[in-house]
Design a protein around this motif. Sequence first.
Motif, short mmCIF file in Angstrom:
data_model
loop_
_atom_site.label_atom_id
_atom_site.label_comp_id
_atom_site.label_asym_id
_atom_site.label_seq_id
_atom_site.Cartn_x
_atom_site.Cartn_y
_atom_site.Cartn_z
N UNK A 241 0.80 -1.22 0.00
CA UNK A 241 0.00 0.00 0.00
C UNK A 241 0.83 1.27 0.00
N UNK A 242 1.98 1.22 0.69
CA UNK A 242 2.81 2.41 0.85
C UNK A 242 3.43 2.93 -0.43
N UNK A 243 3.35 2.18 -1.52
CA UNK A 243 3.88 2.67 -2.81
C UNK A 243 2.99 3.80 -3.34
N UNK A 244 1.73 3.80 -2.89
CA UNK A 244 0.79 4.85 -3.30
C UNK A 244 0.59 5.83 -2.15
N UNK A 245 0.65 7.11 -2.48
CA UNK A 245 0.25 8.15 -1.54
C UNK A 245 -1.29 8.14 -1.57
N UNK A 246 -1.90 7.52 -0.55
CA UNK A 246 -3.34 7.26 -0.61
C UNK A 246 -4.21 8.51 -0.70
N UNK A 247 -3.91 9.58 0.09
CA UNK A 247 -4.71 10.79 -0.09
C UNK A 247 -4.65 11.31 -1.53
N UNK A 248 -3.49 11.18 -2.17
CA UNK A 248 -3.37 11.62 -3.56
C UNK A 248 -4.20 10.74 -4.47
N UNK A 249 -4.22 9.43 -4.19
CA UNK A 249 -5.06 8.52 -5.00
C UNK A 249 -6.53 8.89 -4.86
N UNK A 250 -6.94 9.17 -3.63
CA UNK A 250 -8.35 9.51 -3.40
C UNK A 250 -8.71 10.77 -4.19
N UNK A 251 -7.82 11.75 -4.16
CA UNK A 251 -8.07 12.98 -4.94
C UNK A 251 -8.17 12.67 -6.43
N UNK A 252 -7.28 11.81 -6.91
CA UNK A 252 -7.28 11.49 -8.35
C UNK A 252 -8.54 10.74 -8.76
N UNK A 253 -9.02 9.85 -7.89
CA UNK A 253 -10.23 9.08 -8.20
C UNK A 253 -11.49 9.95 -8.10
N UNK A 254 -11.51 10.82 -7.08
CA UNK A 254 -12.69 11.68 -6.88
C UNK A 254 -12.83 12.71 -7.99
N UNK A 255 -11.69 13.25 -8.44
CA UNK A 255 -11.74 14.33 -9.42
C UNK A 255 -11.81 13.81 -10.85
N UNK A 256 -11.69 12.49 -11.02
CA UNK A 256 -11.71 11.95 -12.38
C UNK A 256 -10.39 12.13 -13.10
N UNK A 257 -9.34 12.44 -12.35
CA UNK A 257 -8.01 12.56 -12.96
C UNK A 257 -7.58 11.20 -13.53
N UNK A 258 -7.97 10.13 -12.85
CA UNK A 258 -7.80 8.78 -13.40
C UNK A 258 -9.16 8.08 -13.30
N UNK A 259 -9.27 6.94 -14.00
CA UNK A 259 -10.58 6.30 -14.13
C UNK A 259 -10.96 5.43 -12.93
N UNK A 260 -10.03 4.56 -12.52
CA UNK A 260 -10.38 3.62 -11.45
C UNK A 260 -9.13 3.03 -10.82
N UNK A 261 -9.34 2.35 -9.70
CA UNK A 261 -8.24 1.66 -9.02
C UNK A 261 -8.72 0.31 -8.53
N UNK A 262 -7.79 -0.63 -8.49
CA UNK A 262 -8.06 -1.95 -7.90
C UNK A 262 -6.93 -2.26 -6.95
N UNK A 263 -7.24 -2.37 -5.67
CA UNK A 263 -6.18 -2.50 -4.65
C UNK A 263 -6.33 -3.76 -3.83
N UNK A 264 -5.26 -4.54 -3.79
CA UNK A 264 -5.21 -5.67 -2.86
C UNK A 264 -4.49 -5.26 -1.58
#
Length: 321
Positions: A241-264
């Motif tokens: 999980x630590x490879x991703x800055x999670x707050x940044x991912x949430x911003x990217x997903x919420x704003x539509x900067x990227x389409x989707x994520x799949x996280x194990x």
Amino acid sequence: MTKPKVLITNGEIMNKVLDNLREKCELIICPELPYPSRKDILNRIKGVDAVFWCTKERLDTEMLDTAGPNLKIVSTMSAGYDHIDIAAVKSRGIKIGNTSNVLNASVAEIAVALALMAGRRLQEGRQVMERGAWEPGSPIWMLGHDLYGSTVGIVGLGNIGCEIAKRLKAFEISRLLYSGHSVKPAAAELGAQFVSFDDLLKESDFIIIACPLNDGTRNMFNDTAFSKMKKNAIIVNIGRGGVIDQPALIRALESGKIYAAGLDVMVPEPLPTDHPLLKLKNCVLIPHLGSATVRTRLAMADLAARNILAALDGKEMPSPL
Ligand code: DGY
């Protein structure tokens, strides 16, 4: 003759694996379910000769100091070792092994499953049905993205990355890119092209994170990285999980900067039930199931036991670190 003492940090390790160890060792098993706390482990580790590390608790200097000088063998039942202070272990002359490779296929399957789930909106589809909101016959309803014809970028073409690449070939993707420290010999046969991290971000429709977590990869997917990705990009993480800055991912997903994520994998694990990631419909989450098959966990436990037995015999571990 006294048998060497081995601490098993989880009482749910399959018995038939422990039987191999029991013949030659005295087993000290943490019985706490579903898993022991750090304190439970600290209470039992003093004086042991080896540890069978099957926990996400950190194996650090406090643990090593508490164990004391008898500790000569560490065997982690995991491929990843970001929870272990490797330098501290090695500086004390302790042998250490992990369970790489035996889980590659299972983790690769999960990576492909997450790419399909996030790209084709499978989880959302199910939720729509549960809500009674299925719109029959609409040509623009629930549109997702194919793996077919897409450019896939793998961050970290190690053993697991290669297994993912092999499986992706069957989906007739158009290009396979990878980034990392160096060109990998296995890449040519897989038809994978080595590119910079920046180019991988800019060109990939699907990005799959399969690299370990270390000081060089921590938070490498941050606001800057997300801003370079395509709007249709789908990011999958089966590493840490630590490879991703999670707050940044949430911003990217919420704003539509990227389409989707799949996280194990995510931070923290377990994820609290009120975590913002769980509220995003374009984020597929599963609870670190990468290696969670009966066959693979058995193979991992068996390899972790063989690492200990080999080291006790003064031999090279089958999977040393
Ligand atoms: C490992 O072994 O490091 C994996 O993350 C388990 O799924």
